[in-house]
Motif scaffolding. Sequence first.
Motif, PDB file in Angstrom:
ATOM      1  N   VAL A  82       0.849  -1.186   0.000  1.00  0.00           N
ATOM      2  CA  VAL A  82       0.000   0.000   0.000  1.00  0.00           C
ATOM      3  C   VAL A  82       0.887   1.239   0.000  1.00  0.00           C
ATOM      4  O   VAL A  82       1.768   1.386   0.858  1.00  0.00           O
ATOM      5  CB  VAL A  82      -0.925   0.031   1.243  1.00  0.00           C
ATOM      6  CG1 VAL A  82      -1.750   1.320   1.258  1.00  0.00           C
ATOM      7  CG2 VAL A  82      -1.838  -1.183   1.262  1.00  0.00           C
ATOM      8  N   LEU A  83       0.668   2.132  -0.968  1.00  0.00           N
ATOM      9  CA  LEU A  83       1.432   3.377  -1.057  1.00  0.00           C
ATOM     10  C   LEU A  83       0.684   4.543  -0.426  1.00  0.00           C
ATOM     11  O   LEU A  83       1.294   5.445   0.153  1.00  0.00           O
ATOM     12  CB  LEU A  83       1.728   3.713  -2.524  1.00  0.00           C
ATOM     13  CG  LEU A  83       2.581   2.706  -3.300  1.00  0.00           C
ATOM     14  CD1 LEU A  83       2.683   3.134  -4.753  1.00  0.00           C
ATOM     15  CD2 LEU A  83       3.961   2.572  -2.675  1.00  0.00           C
ATOM     16  N   ALA A  84      -0.634   4.531  -0.562  1.00  0.00           N
ATOM     17  CA  ALA A  84      -1.441   5.636  -0.032  1.00  0.00           C
ATOM     18  C   ALA A  84      -2.875   5.175   0.162  1.00  0.00           C
ATOM     19  O   ALA A  84      -3.325   4.211  -0.470  1.00  0.00           O
ATOM     20  CB  ALA A  84      -1.392   6.830  -0.988  1.00  0.00           C
ATOM     21  N   GLN A  85      -3.585   5.867   1.038  1.00  0.00           N
ATOM     22  CA  GLN A  85      -4.998   5.592   1.289  1.00  0.00           C
ATOM     23  C   GLN A  85      -5.778   6.895   1.266  1.00  0.00           C
ATOM     24  O   GLN A  85      -5.290   7.924   1.726  1.00  0.00           O
ATOM     25  CB  GLN A  85      -5.199   4.936   2.650  1.00  0.00           C
ATOM     26  CG  GLN A  85      -4.489   3.625   2.840  1.00  0.00           C
ATOM     27  CD  GLN A  85      -4.799   3.003   4.204  1.00  0.00           C
ATOM     28  OE1 GLN A  85      -5.812   3.301   4.818  1.00  0.00           O
ATOM     29  NE2 GLN A  85      -3.910   2.150   4.675  1.00  0.00           N
ATOM     30  N   GLN A  86      -6.964   6.829   0.720  1.00  0.00           N
ATOM     31  CA  GLN A  86      -7.860   7.980   0.758  1.00  0.00           C
ATOM     32  C   GLN A  86      -9.284   7.457   0.837  1.00  0.00           C
ATOM     33  O   GLN A  86      -9.772   6.843  -0.110  1.00  0.00           O
ATOM     34  CB  GLN A  86      -7.696   8.866  -0.478  1.00  0.00           C
ATOM     35  CG  GLN A  86      -8.547  10.131  -0.409  1.00  0.00           C
ATOM     36  CD  GLN A  86      -8.273  11.070  -1.581  1.00  0.00           C
ATOM     37  OE1 GLN A  86      -7.418  10.795  -2.414  1.00  0.00           O
ATOM     38  NE2 GLN A  86      -8.998  12.164  -1.636  1.00  0.00           N
ATOM     39  N   SER A  87      -9.916   7.666   1.970  1.00  0.00           N
ATOM     40  CA  SER A  87     -11.263   7.167   2.196  1.00  0.00           C
ATOM     41  C   SER A  87     -11.301   5.658   1.946  1.00  0.00           C
ATOM     42  O   SER A  87     -10.524   4.920   2.529  1.00  0.00           O
ATOM     43  CB  SER A  87     -12.250   7.918   1.296  1.00  0.00           C
ATOM     44  OG  SER A  87     -13.574   7.602   1.634  1.00  0.00           O
ATOM     45  N   GLU A  88     -12.164   5.194   1.046  1.00  0.00           N
ATOM     46  CA  GLU A  88     -12.287   3.765   0.773  1.00  0.00           C
ATOM     47  C   GLU A  88     -11.328   3.280  -0.299  1.00  0.00           C
ATOM     48  O   GLU A  88     -11.391   2.119  -0.718  1.00  0.00           O
ATOM     49  CB  GLU A  88     -13.732   3.438   0.339  1.00  0.00           C
ATOM     50  CG  GLU A  88     -14.775   3.562   1.425  1.00  0.00           C
ATOM     51  CD  GLU A  88     -15.172   5.011   1.685  1.00  0.00           C
ATOM     52  OE1 GLU A  88     -14.910   5.848   0.794  1.00  0.00           O
ATOM     53  OE2 GLU A  88     -15.720   5.300   2.761  1.00  0.00           O
ATOM     54  N   THR A  89     -10.446   4.142  -0.779  1.00  0.00           N
ATOM     55  CA  THR A  89      -9.571   3.810  -1.899  1.00  0.00           C
ATOM     56  C   THR A  89      -8.137   3.575  -1.460  1.00  0.00           C
ATOM     57  O   THR A  89      -7.601   4.302  -0.631  1.00  0.00           O
ATOM     58  CB  THR A  89      -9.594   4.952  -2.946  1.00  0.00           C
ATOM     59  OG1 THR A  89     -10.943   5.159  -3.366  1.00  0.00           O
ATOM     60  CG2 THR A  89      -8.748   4.610  -4.151  1.00  0.00           C
ATOM     61  N   LEU A  90      -7.525   2.530  -2.043  1.00  0.00           N
ATOM     62  CA  LEU A  90      -6.124   2.231  -1.803  1.00  0.00           C
ATOM     63  C   LEU A  90      -5.327   2.441  -3.086  1.00  0.00           C
ATOM     64  O   LEU A  90      -5.795   2.084  -4.169  1.00  0.00           O
ATOM     65  CB  LEU A  90      -5.941   0.771  -1.371  1.00  0.00           C
ATOM     66  CG  LEU A  90      -6.601   0.304  -0.078  1.00  0.00           C
ATOM     67  CD1 LEU A  90      -6.336  -1.191   0.105  1.00  0.00           C
ATOM     68  CD2 LEU A  90      -6.078   1.081   1.114  1.00  0.00           C
ATOM     69  N   VAL A  91      -4.141   3.017  -2.972  1.00  0.00           N
ATOM     70  CA  VAL A  91      -3.189   3.085  -4.080  1.00  0.00           C
ATOM     71  C   VAL A  91      -2.070   2.125  -3.740  1.00  0.00           C
ATOM     72  O   VAL A  91      -1.496   2.193  -2.650  1.00  0.00           O
ATOM     73  CB  VAL A  91      -2.639   4.509  -4.277  1.00  0.00           C
ATOM     74  CG1 VAL A  91      -1.659   4.542  -5.449  1.00  0.00           C
ATOM     75  CG2 VAL A  91      -3.782   5.490  -4.527  1.00  0.00           C
ATOM     76  N   MET A  92      -1.768   1.204  -4.670  1.00  0.00           N
ATOM     77  CA  MET A  92      -0.833   0.124  -4.379  1.00  0.00           C
ATOM     78  C   MET A  92       0.261   0.043  -5.438  1.00  0.00           C
ATOM     79  O   MET A  92       0.045   0.411  -6.593  1.00  0.00           O
ATOM     80  CB  MET A  92      -1.596  -1.204  -4.309  1.00  0.00           C
ATOM     81  CG  MET A  92      -2.708  -1.204  -3.265  1.00  0.00           C
ATOM     82  SD  MET A  92      -3.886  -2.589  -3.466  1.00  0.00           S
ATOM     83  CE  MET A  92      -4.801  -2.082  -4.927  1.00  0.00           C
ATOM     84  N   SER A  93       1.408  -0.476  -5.062  1.00  0.00           N
ATOM     85  CA  SER A  93       2.516  -0.625  -6.002  1.00  0.00           C
ATOM     86  C   SER A  93       2.351  -1.857  -6.883  1.00  0.00           C
ATOM     87  O   SER A  93       3.183  -2.105  -7.751  1.00  0.00           O
ATOM     88  CB  SER A  93       3.845  -0.702  -5.247  1.00  0.00           C
ATOM     89  OG  SER A  93       3.893  -1.864  -4.431  1.00  0.00           O
ATOM     90  N   CYS A  94       1.293  -2.623  -6.686  1.00  0.00           N
ATOM     91  CA  CYS A  94       1.043  -3.831  -7.479  1.00  0.00           C
ATOM     92  C   CYS A  94       0.736  -3.463  -8.928  1.00  0.00           C
ATOM     93  O   CYS A  94      -0.202  -2.700  -9.180  1.00  0.00           O
ATOM     94  CB  CYS A  94      -0.141  -4.608  -6.900  1.00  0.00           C
ATOM     95  SG  CYS A  94      -0.161  -4.732  -5.100  1.00  0.00           S
ATOM     96  N   GLU A  95       1.500  -3.991  -9.881  1.00  0.00           N
ATOM     97  CA  GLU A  95       1.253  -3.719 -11.293  1.00  0.00           C
ATOM     98  C   GLU A  95       0.250  -4.724 -11.844  1.00  0.00           C
ATOM     99  O   GLU A  95       0.383  -5.928 -11.639  1.00  0.00           O
ATOM    100  CB  GLU A  95       2.553  -3.780 -12.096  1.00  0.00           C
ATOM    101  CG  GLU A  95       3.481  -2.610 -11.829  1.00  0.00           C
ATOM    102  CD  GLU A  95       4.633  -2.551 -12.824  1.00  0.00           C
ATOM    103  OE1 GLU A  95       4.439  -2.959 -13.989  1.00  0.00           O
ATOM    104  OE2 GLU A  95       5.716  -2.109 -12.424  1.00  0.00           O
ATOM    105  N   VAL A  96      -0.765  -4.220 -12.535  1.00  0.00           N
ATOM    106  CA  VAL A  96      -1.797  -5.071 -13.123  1.00  0.00           C
ATOM    107  C   VAL A  96      -1.989  -4.692 -14.583  1.00  0.00           C
ATOM    108  O   VAL A  96      -1.538  -3.640 -15.028  1.00  0.00           O
ATOM    109  CB  VAL A  96      -3.138  -4.943 -12.362  1.00  0.00           C
ATOM    110  CG1 VAL A  96      -3.004  -5.409 -10.923  1.00  0.00           C
ATOM    111  CG2 VAL A  96      -3.660  -3.499 -12.409  1.00  0.00           C
ATOM    112  N   ASP A  97      -2.685  -5.572 -15.316  1.00  0.00           N
ATOM    113  CA  ASP A  97      -2.943  -5.310 -16.729  1.00  0.00           C
ATOM    114  C   ASP A  97      -4.445  -5.317 -16.965  1.00  0.00           C
ATOM    115  O   ASP A  97      -5.232  -5.638 -16.074  1.00  0.00           O
ATOM    116  CB  ASP A  97      -2.250  -6.374 -17.595  1.00  0.00           C
ATOM    117  CG  ASP A  97      -1.818  -5.827 -18.952  1.00  0.00           C
ATOM    118  OD1 ASP A  97      -2.440  -4.856 -19.423  1.00  0.00           O
ATOM    119  OD2 ASP A  97      -0.863  -6.374 -19.530  1.00  0.00           O
ATOM    120  N   PHE A  98      -4.858  -5.000 -18.194  1.00  0.00           N
ATOM    121  CA  PHE A  98      -6.269  -4.985 -18.529  1.00  0.00           C
ATOM    122  C   PHE A  98      -6.864  -6.383 -18.334  1.00  0.00           C
ATOM    123  O   PHE A  98      -6.310  -7.377 -18.779  1.00  0.00           O
ATOM    124  CB  PHE A  98      -6.468  -4.528 -19.965  1.00  0.00           C
ATOM    125  CG  PHE A  98      -6.093  -3.095 -20.192  1.00  0.00           C
ATOM    126  CD1 PHE A  98      -6.944  -2.076 -19.808  1.00  0.00           C
ATOM    127  CD2 PHE A  98      -4.870  -2.767 -20.754  1.00  0.00           C
ATOM    128  CE1 PHE A  98      -6.592  -0.752 -19.990  1.00  0.00           C
ATOM    129  CE2 PHE A  98      -4.516  -1.449 -20.947  1.00  0.00           C
ATOM    130  CZ  PHE A  98      -5.375  -0.437 -20.566  1.00  0.00           C
TER     131      PHE A  98
END
Length: 243
Positions: A171-187
């Motif tokens: 986890v890099l950052a949190q805002q309310s119900e949202t997480l920003v993560m360093s996990c790379e994903v694709d479509f």
Amino acid sequence: MRVTFYAVALTLASPSVAGDQTSASAMRVTDLPGGSAIGRLVFGGRSMCTGALVSDDLVLTAAHCLYDPFNGRKIDTSKMKFQAGMAGGKAKAVRGVVSAKHHPEYKHRKRGKNAQLGYDVALLRLNEAIPSSAAKPVPVGGRPAKGEMLGVVSYALGHKNDPAFAYPCQVLAQQSETLVMSCEVDFGASGAPVLSFGDGQKPALVSVVSAKAAMGGRKVSVGTSLDTKTLNALMTESWASLK
């Protein structure tokens, strides 16, 4: 920190461009307790997402997966299928979907619009329970702390028949119900379970992937946090209506 979103992680079931995601660890999906409960969701051959069993007949995924990525209309549940433990193009179990409900505060936006963040989570009820001998449900945990070790299992562009495992990430950052993560994903990784590996415990489902994003030029992923408030709202409003 400002997050700039450039793509919602939803894809066609048959992408024309390949691009396998590599893992940062030797750990494999087959090594994970409950790994067979994670599977591919297909929607009438037009789109694909990832989901995870949270009970023998309920699958957790992203709310925007319930909508056609081309016309923005809600997809008929009769056209949805969950393929649990898909590997090498073969699934441990395949089930249809009889009902679907997203978080009561989720508001869908059509393709091309900025994705709504937070509450992008939904439950699907399967037409038949999946026995534990085929797939055991993934336990659900609480909101992960900043810096907590995570992993994401997904079916996506370049690996639609086999799961990819992005691990380790955090986890890099949190805002309310949202997480920003360093996990790379694709479509295609929409709805993919984000698993916590904190304190040496068995992996617990703590978020589902909503989107790919960029933060300061770095590739990141964004997910809805499965904290107590979000889970309670989902289970009391959505779960009850699916029974």
